[in-house]
Design a protein around this motif. Structure first.
Motif, PDB file in Angstrom:
ATOM      1  N   GLU A   5       0.845  -1.182   0.000  1.00  0.00           N
ATOM      2  CA  GLU A   5       0.000   0.000   0.000  1.00  0.00           C
ATOM      3  C   GLU A   5       0.891   1.246   0.000  1.00  0.00           C
ATOM      4  OE1 GLU A   5      -3.484   0.661   2.980  1.00  0.00           O
ATOM      5  OE2 GLU A   5      -1.662   1.414   3.959  1.00  0.00           O
ATOM      6  N   ASP A  25      -2.889   4.790  -2.227  1.00  0.00           N
ATOM      7  CA  ASP A  25      -3.886   3.756  -1.953  1.00  0.00           C
ATOM      8  C   ASP A  25      -4.673   4.061  -0.696  1.00  0.00           C
ATOM      9  OD1 ASP A  25      -3.045   1.911  -4.093  1.00  0.00           O
ATOM     10  OD2 ASP A  25      -1.222   1.716  -2.903  1.00  0.00           O
ATOM     11  N   LYS A  60     -10.526   3.791  -2.057  1.00  0.00           N
ATOM     12  CA  LYS A  60      -9.293   3.870  -1.288  1.00  0.00           C
ATOM     13  C   LYS A  60      -9.598   3.754   0.206  1.00  0.00           C
ATOM     14  CE  LYS A  60      -7.210   4.837  -5.182  1.00  0.00           C
ATOM     15  NZ  LYS A  60      -6.296   3.885  -5.859  1.00  0.00           N
ATOM     16  N   ARG A 270       4.501   6.323  -6.578  1.00  0.00           N
ATOM     17  CA  ARG A 270       3.523   5.525  -7.322  1.00  0.00           C
ATOM     18  C   ARG A 270       4.164   4.922  -8.570  1.00  0.00           C
ATOM     19  NH1 ARG A 270      -0.290   3.299  -5.408  1.00  0.00           N
ATOM     20  NH2 ARG A 270       1.095   1.648  -6.126  1.00  0.00           N
TER      21      ARG A 270
END
Length: 416
Positions: A5, A25, A60, A270
């Motif tokens: 995550e 996330d 999320k 990311r």
């Protein structure tokens, strides 16, 4: 391997939106009391409800920090606050706590709640982790003093009884996992109740008892020294090692940082995480990701305690100043595809001739010179000096809402 995550800070609603938009996330945030970032914007009960809806609508997760070490006077207000959350139907995916008493309050009030143990609890071994798992903690945020090798052993020792989270980017405390008494001692502001004055960043000198008023530098630079000032943590170059250590959630520090910071750092991590999981065997680190995180305000970077043998590199004894090579100049509010005009909210002064970089979620930045701009009435202007002034700029590529604009700061030697 399970994809970790990416967990981002949300000091207020704008930062929360940036975090989710740029690829987080999950987000963590605080209410108006009981978290360790009293200086962040934080959220009222109504704000928490709005934030929870925004995050869950996008699939999320959202975690609430209740990680102060409460004194007796804090207990009843804290109990009332948790009951308010329950009664208003605010659904958090996890509650971050440090104190056993707060754990009891959460479990007694919201029995189904997932409880995460803060890094403030200093979990450094698998026996401690197992202790907390038996008492209903579903995730442990590991102490920052652990190496990757120690984390792997800890994770293996606990198995699947709980998840593990670790800070991978942001400011570091000199004290043990953030449990600092220096702020309280020097200023009366309790760091363990959310009011840290950051005295670890101050300049210190040595004074001999019999020579009051005579200050001696601890190091011979003539200006004093920053003997307890840490560099900023940055592990973006070590995504594979973090994954292999068994860390299930990569946490970014920064609830009091800017939306520009949140968007830039989240976006870079990311890309790095996704790239690794697309092809773990063929993964190659892109130096551009590191260059991106360097474009936000930061101190010199360190890997902290993660990589053994580098611990002495964590401190910066020369300065506590931030490196600020770029400024956040604007946020895109909308775009007209027919005219190519972007509606922009100014965040720092913009003038004709500026070289701008424009970037958005999941896309690389592009550069352009600011040659024309208009105010809200359609008048051509040469400068946008007013905070949050609305302007219109023609962009050489299409942009979208929540794209951000930055520019490199001009140094004196760049002028000549």
């Amino acid at each position: 391997m399970k994809k970790p995550e990416l967990l981002a800070p949300a000091g207020d609603m704008e930062k929360l939106e940036m975090a989710i938009e740029y690829g987080a996330d999950a987000v963590y945030l605080g209410g108006e009391m009981f978290s360790l970032r009293a200086g962040a914007g934080n959220f009222s009960l109504e704000g928490l409800k709005k934030a929870e809806g925004f995050v869950h609508e996008r699939g999320k997760k959202i975690y609430l920090t209740l990680n102060i070490y409460p004194h007796n006077a804090d207990i009843k207000p804290l109990e009332d606050f948790v009951m308010e959350i329950r009664d208003r139907g605010i659904s958090m995916d996890g509650y971050i706590i440090s104190d056993p008493g707060v754990l009891e309050i959460i479990k007694a009030t919201i029995p189904e709640a997932h409880v995460h143990l803060s890094t403030q609890a200093n979990t450094t071994n698998y026996r401690s982790a197992g202790f907390w798992a038996k008492r209903g903690v579903s995730r442990i945020i590991l102490a920052r003093e652990l190496s990757l090798k120690e984390i792997r052993k800890l994770v293996d020792g606990v198995g699947d009884r709980c998840e593990f989270e670790a800070f991978v980017h942001g400011a570091m405390c000199i004290s043990y996992s953030g449990r600092c008494l220096l702020s309280n001692f020097l200023t009366g502001r309790d760091a363990n109740r959310g009011m840290c004055a950051h005295p670890c960043r101050w300049r210190y000198a040595l004074v001999e008892e019999e020579r009051p008023g005579q200050y001696y530098p601890v190091e011979e630079d003539g200006y004093g020294t920053y003997i307890i000032n840490s560099k900023d943590l940055c592990m973006i170059e070590h995504i594979p090692q973090l994954v292999k250590a068994g860390i299930g959630s990569f946490k970014i520090e920064g609830r009091i940082k800017s939306p520009f910071y949140v968007a830039t750092v989240v976006g870079a991590y990311r890309k790095a995480i996704d790239s690794y999981f697309e092809d773990p065997e063929g993964y190659v680190f892109d130096e551009g990701w590191l260059e991106e995180v360097k474009k936000v305000s930061h101190r010199e970077f360190t890997t902290g305690f993660f990589i053994e043998g580098r611990e002495e590199e964590t401190q910066d004894y020369s300065s506590s100043d931030y490196i600020r090579e770029y400024s956040f100049t604007g946020k895109v509010l909308g775009y007209d595809g027919d005219t190519g005009l972007a509606k922009i909210e100014q965040r720092n002064k913009m003038v004709l001739g500026d070289e701008l970089e424009i970037f958005g979620p999941g896309v690389d930045f592009f550069s352009q010179k600011l040659e024309t701009m208009w105010d809200e009435e359609g008048n051509e202007i040469s400068s946008a000096p007013h905070p949050q002034q609305i302007i219109y700029v023609k962009t050489k590529k299409p942009v979208k809402k929540n794209y951000l604009i930055r520019k490199r700061k001009v140094k004196c030697n760049d002028r000549f």
